[in-house]
Motif scaffolding. Sequence first.
Motif, mmCIF file in Angstrom:
data_model
loop_
_atom_site.group_PDB
_atom_site.id
_atom_site.type_symbol
_atom_site.label_atom_id
_atom_site.label_comp_id
_atom_site.label_asym_id
_atom_site.label_seq_id
_atom_site.Cartn_x
_atom_site.Cartn_y
_atom_site.Cartn_z
ATOM 1 N N ARG A 117 0.845 -1.181 0.000
ATOM 2 C CA ARG A 117 0.000 0.000 0.000
ATOM 3 C C ARG A 117 0.881 1.231 0.000
ATOM 4 N NH1 ARG A 117 -5.556 -0.352 1.953
ATOM 5 N NH2 ARG A 117 -6.131 -2.539 1.775
ATOM 6 N N LEU A 118 0.312 2.290 -0.552
ATOM 7 C CA LEU A 118 1.083 3.531 -0.628
ATOM 8 C C LEU A 118 1.101 4.278 0.699
ATOM 9 C CD1 LEU A 118 0.077 4.951 -4.113
ATOM 10 C CD2 LEU A 118 2.158 3.763 -3.473
ATOM 11 N N SER A 119 0.189 3.947 1.565
ATOM 12 C CA SER A 119 0.095 4.658 2.836
ATOM 13 C C SER A 119 1.448 4.614 3.555
ATOM 14 C CB SER A 119 -0.977 4.004 3.706
ATOM 15 O OG SER A 119 -1.014 4.633 4.960
ATOM 16 N N VAL B 294 9.298 13.768 -2.515
ATOM 17 C CA VAL B 294 10.359 13.378 -3.457
ATOM 18 C C VAL B 294 9.884 12.302 -4.408
ATOM 19 C CG1 VAL B 294 12.647 12.324 -3.656
ATOM 20 C CG2 VAL B 294 12.227 14.069 -1.918
ATOM 21 N N ASN B 295 9.332 11.228 -3.843
ATOM 22 C CA ASN B 295 8.963 10.142 -4.758
ATOM 23 C C ASN B 295 7.728 10.486 -5.582
ATOM 24 O OD1 ASN B 295 6.893 9.473 -2.942
ATOM 25 N ND2 ASN B 295 8.143 7.942 -1.918
ATOM 26 N N LEU B 296 6.850 11.297 -5.067
ATOM 27 C CA LEU B 296 5.702 11.710 -5.882
ATOM 28 C C LEU B 296 6.160 12.634 -7.007
ATOM 29 C CD1 LEU B 296 2.722 11.660 -6.515
ATOM 30 C CD2 LEU B 296 2.357 13.487 -4.850
ATOM 31 N N GLU C 220 0.446 3.605 -10.349
ATOM 32 C CA GLU C 220 1.274 2.526 -10.926
ATOM 33 C C GLU C 220 2.750 2.816 -10.728
ATOM 34 O OE1 GLU C 220 -1.401 1.774 -14.891
ATOM 35 O OE2 GLU C 220 0.782 1.617 -15.048
ATOM 36 N N LEU C 221 3.140 4.040 -11.042
ATOM 37 C CA LEU C 221 4.563 4.405 -10.947
ATOM 38 C C LEU C 221 5.064 4.309 -9.507
ATOM 39 C CD1 LEU C 221 4.498 7.473 -13.366
ATOM 40 C CD2 LEU C 221 5.790 5.374 -13.744
ATOM 41 N N LEU C 222 4.231 4.740 -8.586
ATOM 42 C CA LEU C 222 4.636 4.699 -7.177
ATOM 43 C C LEU C 222 4.740 3.255 -6.698
ATOM 44 C CD1 LEU C 222 2.496 7.719 -5.954
ATOM 45 C CD2 LEU C 222 4.985 7.551 -5.778
ATOM 46 N N HIS C 223 3.824 2.413 -7.151
ATOM 47 C CA HIS C 223 3.905 1.002 -6.779
ATOM 48 C C HIS C 223 5.156 0.350 -7.377
ATOM 49 C CE1 HIS C 223 0.460 -0.058 -4.342
ATOM 50 N NE2 HIS C 223 -0.298 0.739 -5.069
ATOM 51 N N GLU C 224 5.472 0.692 -8.616
ATOM 52 C CA GLU C 224 6.687 0.152 -9.234
ATOM 53 C C GLU C 224 7.922 0.562 -8.433
ATOM 54 O OE1 GLU C 224 4.992 0.440 -13.802
ATOM 55 O OE2 GLU C 224 6.900 1.439 -13.326
ATOM 56 N N ALA C 225 7.923 1.826 -8.003
ATOM 57 C CA ALA C 225 9.048 2.313 -7.207
ATOM 58 C C ALA C 225 9.130 1.577 -5.873
ATOM 59 C CB ALA C 225 8.911 3.822 -6.973
#
Lengths: 203, 228
Positions: free
Chosen positions: A116-118, A124-126, A178-183
């Motif tokens: 989860r992104l929480s 920075v990552n966003l 998607e990008l954040l999950h990949e990271a």
Amino acid sequence: MPEAEAIRLAQQGDAAAFERLYRLHNRRVYSLCLRMVSNTAEAEDLTQEAFLQLFRKIATFRGESAFSTWLHRLAVNVVLMKLRKKSGNESSLEELTEPDEDSGGPRRDFGGPDLRLSGSIDRVNLQRAVDQLPPGYKSVFVLHDVQGYEHNEIAEIMDCSIGNSKSQLHKARMRLRELLHEALRAQAREDRKAASADSGGKD
Amino acid sequence: MATITCREFQAYLEPWMEGERPQDVQAHLRTCPHCSSVVSDLELIHTEASSWNAAEQDAPERVWTSLRAQLEQEGLIRETIPEHEDAAKVQAPRTGWFSNLFPQLPRPVLAGAYLAALVAVAFALSGPVNKRVNEARWLKGTQTSTSPLSAQLNFAEQNSNTYIARSNPDVTASLHQNLALVDKYIALCEKSVNEEPQNEVARDYLYEAYQQKADLLTQMTERGENVQ
């Protein structure tokens, strides 16, 4: 000096009026440019170019839309022009791997990873993820979620329909997810490698 | 209550994020961890991005400095216009200057008014009235009338320098700076007139530029006089 008065005087070439308009609006324009290109030098150049175009055309402003809307439309066009020039020079592989802005729906939406992104989203990552968005998605995302414009305002700025603005925003957010999950997955793999390297060393 | 599937929920996700809350969608989210995690992620992204607004800052001052220089170079801006004056109509000389024109040499404080009159007369002679009479002669008139005028302004500038030297150094520096900007503007306008002598708009801009210089020289001379 009220904005309406500054516009009137600027249309006659008054230097103080030009400066007044610049002081009133430079922050939003600069922030927009910075979010779009993530490079302060480029953002400064784009800000200057946007205002230069504004002042060259100010005599044509008739008040049919809000001045700030008109200015932001100029700024967005200046930025998109720059981004499109840049993407023309990049490798075609990057163009192929980016989702087509006009395609319906995101590539992957549900049934995804358990991560989860929480707790994992920060500035920075966003920002890194935003940097990877196609220009059209990025524009709408920055205008709506960062700068707080409503869809009817974005439609005027981007010269599109309200429905289009909503659709682009949704696609932008899904792509960011998607990008954040990949990271996150990449980070988790790195952590596992590091952990096994440590335990291997201790044996 | 009928529930919806995850696939059906996809179609409701966009309106959900825009604030629509159908009951069957709410019911689905209460029971589906995958779909609720998607909603949670999207809301987090929106919340984080919204916080960036608070950190917005002005562009560095160099952006304005560079922009202003560019605007001046293009002749798009000029110093603040007084409320009662319409800058688009730089025509007749200032009120009362006629009574100050005497056979003897004008005092320094009247030099600017004299120059303003000179500018007005020179451009009247090279203006549209003459154009109708004889176009070739008018073109020649436009081209030649600016040369002695420019020379007059340069002569007046040299005289003004004598007076302005008596002023506060900071004021002197500022006035010289303004003079340099006006000279740049004049050079730009002269170039336009030379390239397009038939262009009346270019001629009008040049006229205004000379007028600006005349006004500035008057100011400089008056300041120098007042310091005595």
